[in-house]
Motif scaffolding. Structure first.
Motif, short mmCIF file in Angstrom:
data_model
loop_
_atom_site.label_atom_id
_atom_site.label_comp_id
_atom_site.label_asym_id
_atom_site.label_seq_id
_atom_site.Cartn_x
_atom_site.Cartn_y
_atom_site.Cartn_z
N LYS A 251 57.94 51.11 33.67
CA LYS A 251 57.03 52.11 34.26
C LYS A 251 57.26 53.48 33.64
N ASP A 252 58.51 53.91 33.52
CA ASP A 252 58.80 55.22 32.95
C ASP A 252 58.38 55.30 31.48
N TRP A 253 58.64 54.24 30.74
CA TRP A 253 58.24 54.20 29.33
C TRP A 253 56.73 54.39 29.22
N LYS A 254 55.97 53.59 29.99
CA LYS A 254 54.51 53.67 29.91
C LYS A 254 54.01 55.04 30.38
N SER A 279 55.57 46.86 40.60
CA SER A 279 56.69 47.79 40.44
C SER A 279 56.70 48.44 39.07
N ALA A 280 56.38 47.66 38.03
CA ALA A 280 56.39 48.17 36.67
C ALA A 280 55.09 48.88 36.30
N GLU A 281 54.05 48.67 37.11
CA GLU A 281 52.71 49.19 36.81
C GLU A 281 52.28 48.72 35.41
N ALA A 282 52.46 47.43 35.18
CA ALA A 282 52.16 46.83 33.89
C ALA A 282 51.64 45.41 34.10
N SER A 283 51.11 44.83 33.05
CA SER A 283 50.69 43.43 33.08
C SER A 283 51.88 42.52 32.86
N ALA A 284 51.68 41.23 33.14
CA ALA A 284 52.72 40.23 32.90
C ALA A 284 52.08 38.98 32.33
N PHE A 285 52.83 38.27 31.50
CA PHE A 285 52.37 36.97 31.04
C PHE A 285 52.33 36.01 32.23
N ASP A 286 51.24 35.26 32.33
CA ASP A 286 51.01 34.41 33.50
C ASP A 286 51.72 33.07 33.31
N PHE A 287 53.04 33.09 33.52
CA PHE A 287 53.81 31.86 33.41
C PHE A 287 53.43 30.86 34.50
N ALA A 288 52.96 31.35 35.64
CA ALA A 288 52.49 30.43 36.69
C ALA A 288 51.32 29.61 36.18
N ASN A 314 45.92 38.42 40.86
CA ASN A 314 45.82 39.79 40.33
C ASN A 314 45.35 39.72 38.88
N ALA A 315 44.06 39.41 38.71
CA ALA A 315 43.52 39.10 37.38
C ALA A 315 43.70 40.26 36.40
N SER A 316 43.61 41.50 36.87
CA SER A 316 43.69 42.64 35.97
C SER A 316 45.07 42.81 35.35
N LYS A 317 46.08 42.13 35.89
CA LYS A 317 47.44 42.23 35.38
C LYS A 317 47.93 40.94 34.73
N ALA A 318 47.06 39.94 34.61
CA ALA A 318 47.48 38.63 34.10
C ALA A 318 47.12 38.49 32.63
#
Length: 459
Positions: A251-254, A279-288, A314-318
């Protein structure tokens, strides 16, 4: 990530300064950016990240010898024409294993192939000039370039006496770039705490609570993040092994340098992934999604696609994917998995080998076009059983679509409810020659070939 064998070689420590790192950081001028979120897509001619499809522009053990940046340089124009909007590169700076390293054992964050250290001048992928030339070519073709950021751990430091462990540790880093020198205080255990969220593979584990580390990684005007962005030309970030440090780091980096940001949080639990993205205010790879597709297409049970995934929550972050440099377990029916992610919500990624070597490029290009032109709006699952899966995208700025995935050994047909009344539709994959007209009540019969798929929309 992959485990590496730590090389049993010690490096002579250079006495470059007569003051401690804490003293050095006090002398550095910390310059804050004028705004906290640089909108990289506004760089001249770049496609907005997320408007198309991401290409993972490497695989594990790409050819050594310094040719990879030139290889990518020769392909970006074709990728852009196909509908790719961003390319994700491997870690680009000099690593401990020098000319043989895939970059996940970072040593000098400011050496992109210009200093003779760790056994070579160039990295495995090429020279600094070749990297910058390739990024320029990508930008000229409208593509953003995503850097793979490895900041959980480092490798290649010399042995030094460590007051926090009572013994010696490989934590004395004196890179030839002269930037971001490190010592035992910058790693765990230290005067701050014994560890953070997790170490990896026995490597020295960076401590992000140290002000000195924060300043060099993202805060200072000459930080890693700002050097990658302003000097090398990167537009976004893929953070490696984010389980190893707290989400506030991302989050701080971004917030400091902006740019599209996605984390590798390797976990199939949707709630865990969603919590990290928040928490990170970022996207994540959708391992699920990845593991449910593995169950569906390797286990021959498409009902697994009914289960929850990050894109559903949460499609906008996947960021969805079928394979990557670490994980390539969906071997059977892989093109069906691509038909799934390229017609559904989330930001899909294509793996280099799948596109360039293993699968039918024409079919993948067709699916990329479908994603970019038809796959808009919310998603409704219309039918699912062991062999068949049908879903509707409801459209937003386009007509939407109906995707029919058929994992059986014979042609299948079904009546489905569309969003189109008394409208001629067709299969945009070309697998079916039908051009049926939907009823006034929006129902229509569609079909899909065996072990394949069809994608229907307004003609």
């Amino acid at each position: 990530m992959r485990n590496f064998k730590l090389l049993g070689m010690a490096f002579l420590a250079l006495c470059l300064f007569n003051c401690s790192q804490d003293e050095i950081v006090e002398e550095q001028q910390v310059i804050k950016p004028t705004k906290t979120d640089i909108e990289y897509s506004k760089r001249a001619g770049l496609k907005p990240i997320g408007s198309g499809v991401m290409m993972q522009a490497f695989y594990w053990d790409v050819p050594a010898g310094g040719t990879w940046w030139n290889t990518i340089n020769s392909k970006v124009a074709d990728w852009s024409n196909a509908g790719i909007d961003a390319i994700w590169l491997p870690p680009a700076s000099k690593a401990h294993n020098g000319p043989f390293s895939m970059g996940y054992d970072p040593f000098d964050y400011f050496d992109f192939g210009e200093y003779n250290q760790m056994g070579s001048t160039e990295t495995r992928f090429g020279s600094r000039a070749e990297l910058i030339n390739m990024i320029t070519t990508a930008h000229n073709n409208g593509l953003s370039v995503i850097a793979d950021i490895v900041i959980n751990h480092n490798s290649g430091g010399a042995s030094e006496a460590n007051p926090y462990t009572g013994g010696n540790t490989w934590t004395d880093f004196n890179p030839m770039s002269g930037s971001f020198l490190r010592s035992a205080t910058d790693f765990h255990a230290n005067n701050v705490h014994s560890n953070d969220s997790g170490a990896f593979g026995g490597y020295p584990d960076l401590c992000h609570h140290q002000t000195y580390v924060q300043d060099w990684l993202w805060k200072n005007s000459n930080s890693v993040a700002k050097y990658y962005r302003d000097v090398i030309g990167f537009d976004g970030w893929r953070f490696d092994y984010v389980k190893g440090f707290e989400p506030w780091v991302v989050k701080d980096w971004k917030n400091e340098v902006g740019g599209f940001t996605v984390g590798e949080y390797w976990d199939s639990n949707v709630s865990t992934l969603d919590t990290w993205t928040s928490s990170a205010e970022a996207s994540a790879f959708d391992f699920a999604c990845y593991y449910k597709m593995k169950d569906a297409f390797m286990g021959n049970d498409l009902t697994a696609l009914n289960d929850n995934m990050l894109w559903k929550q949460n499609a906008s972050k996947a960021v969805t994917f079928v394979a990557n440099h670490d994980t390539d377990e969906i071997i059977d029916n892989k093109i069906l998995a691509y038909a799934y992610i390229l017609t559904h919500e989330g930001y899909p990624t294509i793996f280099y080998n799948d596109y360039e070597e293993w699968l039918n490029k024409e079919r993948l290009n067709n699916l990329i076009w479908i994603h970019n032109n038809l796959a808009g709006g919310s998603t409704d699952i219309l039918h699912v059983d062991t062999d068949e899966y049908i879903a509707r995208r409801n459209g937003y700025s386009n007509s939407g679509l109906v995707v029919y995935i058929n994992n059986s050994n014979s042609w299948q047909e079904r009546w489905v409810e569309t969003n189109w009344s008394s409208t001629v539709i067709k299969d945009y994959t070309g697998h079916s020659g039908w051009e049926p007209t939907t009823q006034s009540g929006k129902w229509v019969k569609i079909q899909a070939p065996p072990k394949s798929y069809s994608v229907w929309s307004v003609k």
